[in-house]
Design an enzyme around this catalytic site. Structure first.
Site, PDB file in Angstrom:
ATOM      1  N   GLU A 126       9.308   6.607   7.325  1.00 19.53           N
ATOM      2  CA  GLU A 126       9.529   5.679   8.434  1.00 19.53           C
ATOM      3  C   GLU A 126      10.437   4.518   8.011  1.00 19.53           C
ATOM      4  O   GLU A 126      11.145   3.942   8.835  1.00 19.53           O
ATOM      5  CB  GLU A 126       8.187   5.125   8.947  1.00 19.53           C
ATOM      6  N   HIS A 181      11.361  -8.224  -2.491  1.00 20.29           N
ATOM      7  CA  HIS A 181      11.398  -6.909  -3.144  1.00 20.29           C
ATOM      8  C   HIS A 181      11.651  -7.070  -4.646  1.00 20.29           C
ATOM      9  O   HIS A 181      11.058  -6.374  -5.471  1.00 20.29           O
ATOM     10  CB  HIS A 181      12.482  -6.028  -2.526  1.00 20.29           C
ATOM     11  N   GLU A 218     -11.642   5.812  -2.296  1.00 19.10           N
ATOM     12  CA  GLU A 218     -12.177   4.494  -1.944  1.00 19.10           C
ATOM     13  C   GLU A 218     -10.982   3.632  -1.548  1.00 19.10           C
ATOM     14  O   GLU A 218      -9.913   3.735  -2.156  1.00 19.10           O
ATOM     15  CB  GLU A 218     -12.878   3.855  -3.151  1.00 19.10           C
ATOM     16  N   LEU A 227      -0.121   7.257 -19.397  1.00 17.88           N
ATOM     17  CA  LEU A 227      -0.224   7.021 -17.954  1.00 17.88           C
ATOM     18  C   LEU A 227       0.907   7.775 -17.263  1.00 17.88           C
ATOM     19  O   LEU A 227       2.022   7.822 -17.778  1.00 17.88           O
ATOM     20  CB  LEU A 227      -0.057   5.510 -17.700  1.00 17.88           C
ATOM     21  N   TRP A 235      13.129   4.644   6.573  1.00 13.79           N
ATOM     22  CA  TRP A 235      14.546   4.952   6.826  1.00 13.79           C
ATOM     23  C   TRP A 235      15.025   4.273   8.104  1.00 13.79           C
ATOM     24  O   TRP A 235      16.222   4.095   8.306  1.00 13.79           O
ATOM     25  CB  TRP A 235      14.777   6.467   6.937  1.00 13.79           C
ATOM     26  N   ASP A 275       2.627  -3.851  -0.074  1.00 16.65           N
ATOM     27  CA  ASP A 275       3.049  -4.399   1.212  1.00 16.65           C
ATOM     28  C   ASP A 275       3.109  -5.931   1.150  1.00 16.65           C
ATOM     29  O   ASP A 275       2.335  -6.549   0.421  1.00 16.65           O
ATOM     30  CB  ASP A 275       2.049  -3.947   2.298  1.00 16.65           C
ATOM     31  N   ARG A 297      -4.508  -0.200   7.148  1.00 17.41           N
ATOM     32  CA  ARG A 297      -4.218   1.143   7.665  1.00 17.41           C
ATOM     33  C   ARG A 297      -3.556   1.973   6.575  1.00 17.41           C
ATOM     34  O   ARG A 297      -3.089   1.436   5.567  1.00 17.41           O
ATOM     35  CB  ARG A 297      -3.345   1.079   8.919  1.00 17.41           C
ATOM     36  N   ILE A 298      -3.486   3.295   6.828  1.00 17.57           N
ATOM     37  CA  ILE A 298      -2.970   4.210   5.798  1.00 17.57           C
ATOM     38  C   ILE A 298      -1.482   4.499   5.987  1.00 17.57           C
ATOM     39  O   ILE A 298      -0.810   4.954   5.055  1.00 17.57           O
ATOM     40  CB  ILE A 298      -3.822   5.495   5.708  1.00 17.57           C
ATOM     41  N   SER A 299      -0.942   4.216   7.169  1.00 16.71           N
ATOM     42  CA  SER A 299       0.503   4.335   7.417  1.00 16.71           C
ATOM     43  C   SER A 299       1.118   5.642   6.921  1.00 16.71           C
ATOM     44  O   SER A 299       2.141   5.621   6.233  1.00 16.71           O
ATOM     45  CB  SER A 299       1.244   3.140   6.787  1.00 16.71           C
ATOM     46  N   TRP A 332       6.307 -12.586   1.930  1.00 16.55           N
ATOM     47  CA  TRP A 332       6.300 -13.439   0.747  1.00 16.55           C
ATOM     48  C   TRP A 332       7.628 -14.195   0.639  1.00 16.55           C
ATOM     49  O   TRP A 332       7.657 -15.396   0.361  1.00 16.55           O
ATOM     50  CB  TRP A 332       6.065 -12.571  -0.490  1.00 16.55           C
TER      51      TRP A 332
HETATM   52  C1  FPP Z   1       6.634  -3.532   1.502  1.00 20.83           C
HETATM   53  O1  FPP Z   1       6.942  -4.844   1.851  1.00 20.83           O
HETATM   54  C2  FPP Z   1       7.427  -3.067   0.383  1.00 20.83           C
HETATM   55  C3  FPP Z   1       8.388  -2.093   0.425  1.00 20.83           C
HETATM   56  C4  FPP Z   1       8.756  -1.335   1.642  1.00 20.83           C
HETATM   57  C5  FPP Z   1       9.176  -1.731  -0.751  1.00 20.83           C
HETATM   58  C6  FPP Z   1       8.459  -1.691  -2.059  1.00 20.83           C
HETATM   59  C7  FPP Z   1       9.465  -1.681  -3.128  1.00 20.83           C
HETATM   60  C8  FPP Z   1       9.414  -2.400  -4.256  1.00 20.83           C
HETATM   61  C9  FPP Z   1       8.312  -3.261  -4.666  1.00 20.83           C
HETATM   62  C10 FPP Z   1      10.588  -2.383  -5.173  1.00 20.83           C
HETATM   63  C11 FPP Z   1      10.886  -1.156  -5.937  1.00 20.83           C
HETATM   64  C12 FPP Z   1       9.750  -0.323  -6.394  1.00 20.83           C
HETATM   65  C13 FPP Z   1       9.648   0.294  -7.590  1.00 20.83           C
HETATM   66  C14 FPP Z   1       8.591   1.326  -7.782  1.00 20.83           C
HETATM   67  C15 FPP Z   1      10.506  -0.020  -8.742  1.00 20.83           C
HETATM   68  P1  FPP Z   1       7.543  -5.119   3.286  1.00 20.83           P
HETATM   69  O2  FPP Z   1       9.020  -5.172   3.168  1.00 20.83           O
HETATM   70  O3  FPP Z   1       7.039  -4.087   4.254  1.00 20.83           O
HETATM   71  O4  FPP Z   1       6.945  -6.514   3.584  1.00 20.83           O
HETATM   72  P2  FPP Z   1       6.529  -7.134   5.001  1.00 20.83           P
HETATM   73  O5  FPP Z   1       5.464  -6.241   5.553  1.00 20.83           O
HETATM   74  O6  FPP Z   1       6.025  -8.493   4.641  1.00 20.83           O
HETATM   75  O7  FPP Z   1       7.759  -7.140   5.836  1.00 20.83           O
END
Ligand code: FPP
Length: 246
Positions: free
Chosen positions: A68, A38, A212, A136, A70, A21, A199-201, A26
């Site tokens: 969610e 991303h 843990e 892994l 989507w 998250d 939170r676990i969302s 960032w």
């Molecule tokens: C949460 O940040 C991140 C995501 C919803 C997407 C995670 C995806 C990647 C890191 C890229 C692809 C993944 C793989 C496995 C190759 P956010 O957009 O919710 O950030 P914010 O809460 O600051 O808005």
């Protein structure tokens, strides 16, 4: 690495799961579009895969896209899907070389068929040779939610027992567990969530029963090897009692 082994006293989690998250924040901190975050987030995935394999973690799972999600703007959804496509194409060779098995779990029916095809091909390509164990398992949860998973397992359970009401009445929790998409994968020992959200969302609701939790303020694009190792160190100090006394 010797130092790390000493610090964790050899207590390494078998399964580490991460709610990635903070990519958007960032990017915003740098005056950039969310996609910039991303993209850098993919680099954190690479770093954590390496750190997990080096530490002897057997399963690393990542919450990449929730049911969610989507509901995000169409442009961001398609960007994330494109990024996933690209990440698979770019990384699959290296994963295979490292002995990492790649798997994707979630509601595949909602994904673009071309992406599903690429996922299946990558899963086959990284599947270990018969009789061999991967170093892994890298499991990516895509179009996933905990409630969706429990619901699909419950529906299958009801259907499997449709002509055996007594069997259904006697069913124990393992009858649900064996129908979740995570069947055969040990429950996560440690769940990490980045970016300060606690939170676990709707993530691994069933499987997290005795996990843990570790919440860190670090935003996902900044969560690299050092942060992963410190999380394992923190985990090694936890006293897990599973509701019992020691
Ligand atoms: C949460 O940040 C991140 C995501 C919803 C997407 C995670 C995806 C990647 C890191 C890229 C692809 C993944 C793989 C496995 C190759 P956010 O957009 O919710 O950030 P914010 O809460 O600051 O808005």
């Amino acid at each position: 690495m010797e130092d790390f082994k000493e610090k964790t006293s050899g207590r390494v989690p078998v399964h580490v799961s991460i709610i990635m998250d903070g990519n958007g924040r960032w990017a915003r901190q740098r005056g950039e579009e969310r996609v910039y975050g991303h993209t850098h987030g993919v680099e954190s995935v690479r770093a954590c895969v390496e750190a997990a394999a080096e530490a002897g973690v057997r399963y690393l799972s990542l919450f990449a896209f929730s049911e969610e999600n989507w509901g995000r703007p169409e442009a961001e959804v398609s960007t994330l899907m494109r990024l996933m496509f690209k990440a698979i194409a770019d990384e699959v060779e290296a994963l295979k070389k490292q002995g990492v098995r790649f798997r994707v779990l979630g509601d595949m029916d909602r994904l673009d068929p071309a992406l599903v095809e690429a996922i299946r091909a990558a899963e086959q390509f990284t599947a270990p040779d018969p009789g061999k164990e991967p170093i892994l398992d890298l499991i990516v949860f895509l179009s996933y939610s905990g409630k969706w998973d429990i619901l699909q397992a419950a529906k299958r359970l009801a259907s499997d027992y449709s002509s055996d009401p007594e069997g259904l009445a006697a069913a124990g929790p393992e009858e649900i567990a064996s129908r979740l998409v995570t069947a055969g994968i040990p429950d996560p020992d440690l769940i990490i969530r980045t970016s300060g959200e606690c939170r676990i969302s709707n993530y691994l609701l069933w499987q997290a029963a005795y996990s843990e939790f570790l919440f860190t303020d670090t935003l996902w694009p900044d969560f690299r090897k050092e942060e992963f190792r410190s999380a394992l160190e923190e985990f090694s100090k936890r006293d897990r009692r599973y509701g019992k006394v020691k």
